[in-house]
Scaffold this motif. Structure first.
Motif, PDB file in Angstrom:
ATOM      1  N   GLY A  60       3.681  10.062  -6.559  1.00  0.00           N
ATOM      2  CA  GLY A  60       4.735  10.852  -7.709  1.00  0.00           C
ATOM      3  C   GLY A  60       3.526  11.086  -9.473  1.00  0.00           C
ATOM      4  O   GLY A  60       4.149  11.849  -9.671  1.00  0.00           O
ATOM      5  N   MET A  61       3.040  10.606  -9.996  1.00  0.00           N
ATOM      6  CA  MET A  61       1.481  10.313 -10.654  1.00  0.00           C
ATOM      7  C   MET A  61       1.003  11.963 -10.511  1.00  0.00           C
ATOM      8  O   MET A  61       1.194  12.529 -11.139  1.00  0.00           O
ATOM      9  CB  MET A  61       1.326   9.222 -11.360  1.00  0.00           C
ATOM     10  N   ASP A  75       0.624  -1.056   0.089  1.00  0.00           N
ATOM     11  CA  ASP A  75       0.133  -0.287  -0.256  1.00  0.00           C
ATOM     12  C   ASP A  75       0.571   2.016  -0.170  1.00  0.00           C
ATOM     13  O   ASP A  75       0.752   2.205  -0.554  1.00  0.00           O
ATOM     14  CB  ASP A  75      -0.785  -0.144   1.271  1.00  0.00           C
ATOM     15  N   LYS A  76       1.775   1.064   0.861  1.00  0.00           N
ATOM     16  CA  LYS A  76       2.620   2.991   1.038  1.00  0.00           C
ATOM     17  C   LYS A  76       3.838   2.734  -0.784  1.00  0.00           C
ATOM     18  O   LYS A  76       3.669   3.555  -1.012  1.00  0.00           O
ATOM     19  CB  LYS A  76       3.709   1.747   1.747  1.00  0.00           C
ATOM     20  N   GLU A  77       4.004   0.983  -1.179  1.00  0.00           N
ATOM     21  CA  GLU A  77       4.646   1.266  -2.229  1.00  0.00           C
ATOM     22  C   GLU A  77       3.036   2.222  -3.497  1.00  0.00           C
ATOM     23  O   GLU A  77       3.701   2.987  -3.953  1.00  0.00           O
ATOM     24  CB  GLU A  77       5.193   0.503  -3.140  1.00  0.00           C
ATOM     25  N   GLU A  78       2.151   2.255  -3.325  1.00  0.00           N
ATOM     26  CA  GLU A  78       1.179   2.600  -4.499  1.00  0.00           C
ATOM     27  C   GLU A  78       1.194   3.520  -4.132  1.00  0.00           C
ATOM     28  O   GLU A  78       1.138   4.044  -5.375  1.00  0.00           O
ATOM     29  CB  GLU A  78       0.219   1.663  -4.525  1.00  0.00           C
ATOM     30  N   HIS A  79       1.069   4.698  -3.395  1.00  0.00           N
ATOM     31  CA  HIS A  79       0.880   5.596  -2.483  1.00  0.00           C
ATOM     32  C   HIS A  79       1.375   6.507  -3.158  1.00  0.00           C
ATOM     33  O   HIS A  79       0.934   7.588  -3.712  1.00  0.00           O
ATOM     34  CB  HIS A  79       0.788   5.564  -0.793  1.00  0.00           C
ATOM     35  N   ASP A  80       2.495   6.034  -2.302  1.00  0.00           N
ATOM     36  CA  ASP A  80       3.941   6.586  -3.644  1.00  0.00           C
ATOM     37  C   ASP A  80       4.486   6.978  -4.594  1.00  0.00           C
ATOM     38  O   ASP A  80       4.012   8.061  -5.663  1.00  0.00           O
ATOM     39  CB  ASP A  80       4.807   5.692  -2.794  1.00  0.00           C
TER      40      ASP A  80
END
Length: 239
Positions: free
Chosen positions: A196-197, A187-192
């Motif tokens: 960024g996008m 989830d953290k990677e998806e949020h980051d």
């Protein structure tokens, strides 16, 4: 060698007992006088020769006997030396055996002392009130102890089962925590990634709405004499 030296050498020889044959030969030779002109007196030479031969034969026998005695003594000396070596070896072996036996004696004495000590402890134990109980009472006590042992064995099995169940539960909890940690990381990677996008899209919109305006600077210079002075006028145009 002078006569005195010869007499001293003869007297200093080790075998003084065997002087008789040599003295007989010396005496026999002394009975044959020799004149200065080399002539011998008129004597019975045949008889003298026979007696001299007997004396020399006796002397040879004596010398042979002395040699045999010397050889015998030499063999005895060698035998005594061999016996001496054997005696020294036996003495050293006996000394080592005595040291070993002394160590064994000390160990045996220590073992005896330990046995006496253990016997005293055993007598003290056997003299207690519990050990003086009858067979029936001891049998009852043994049955009670066996029942307690069975009960303790059951408790041990129960504790083992409980411990196994708790260990399995702990394993499940650890597995769930690991899965939760993996999910949180995803989830953290998806949020980051989404942040960024969004930042990239915001920067592109600002570039479209706020273009950069360039200023134009024009300089007009004229030269001329106006009332005796030169003038320069600069004009800056803004959009």
């Amino acid at each position: 060698m002078s006569a005195v030296d010869e007499d001293a050498l003869i007297k200093s020889r080790p075998l003084t007992v065997e002087e008789r044959p040599f003295k007989r030969i010396s005496k026999r030779c002394a009975q044959l006088p020799i004149n200065l002109n080399g002539t011998t007196p008129q004597i019975d030479l045949e008889k003298f020769r026979e007696e001299a031969e007997l004396d020399f034969e006796l002397f040879e026998v004596t010398i042979a006997r002395i040699q045999l005695l010397q050889h015998t003594n030499q063999r005895e000396i060698e035998r005594y030396e061999a016996e001496k070596v054997n005696i020294l070896k036996l003495s050293e072996q006996a000394r080592q055996d005595m040291a070993l036996l002394r160590e064994q004696l000390v160990a045996a004495q220590q073992e005896k002392a330990n046995r006496l000590k253990y016997d005293a402890i055993a007598n003290n134990i056997l003299s207690t009130k519990v050990m003086r109980l009858g067979r029936e009472e001891q049998k009852i006590n043994m049955q009670r102890l066996e029942a307690e042992i069975v009960e303790l064995e059951g408790e041990r099995r129960q504790y083992g089962e409980v411990w196994q169940a708790r260990r399995e539960q702990f394993g499940e909890i650890v597995g769930r925590l690991e899965k939760m940690q993996e999910q949180i990381q995803e989830d953290k990677e998806e949020h980051d990634r989404r942040e960024g996008m969004d930042e990239e899209e915001g920067e592109e919109g600002e570039e479209i709405e706020n273009p950069t305006h360039m200023g134009v600077i024009a300089g007009i210079a004229s030269s001329g004499r106006l009332g005796g002075s030169t003038g320069i006028e600069a004009v800056q145009l803004h959009p």
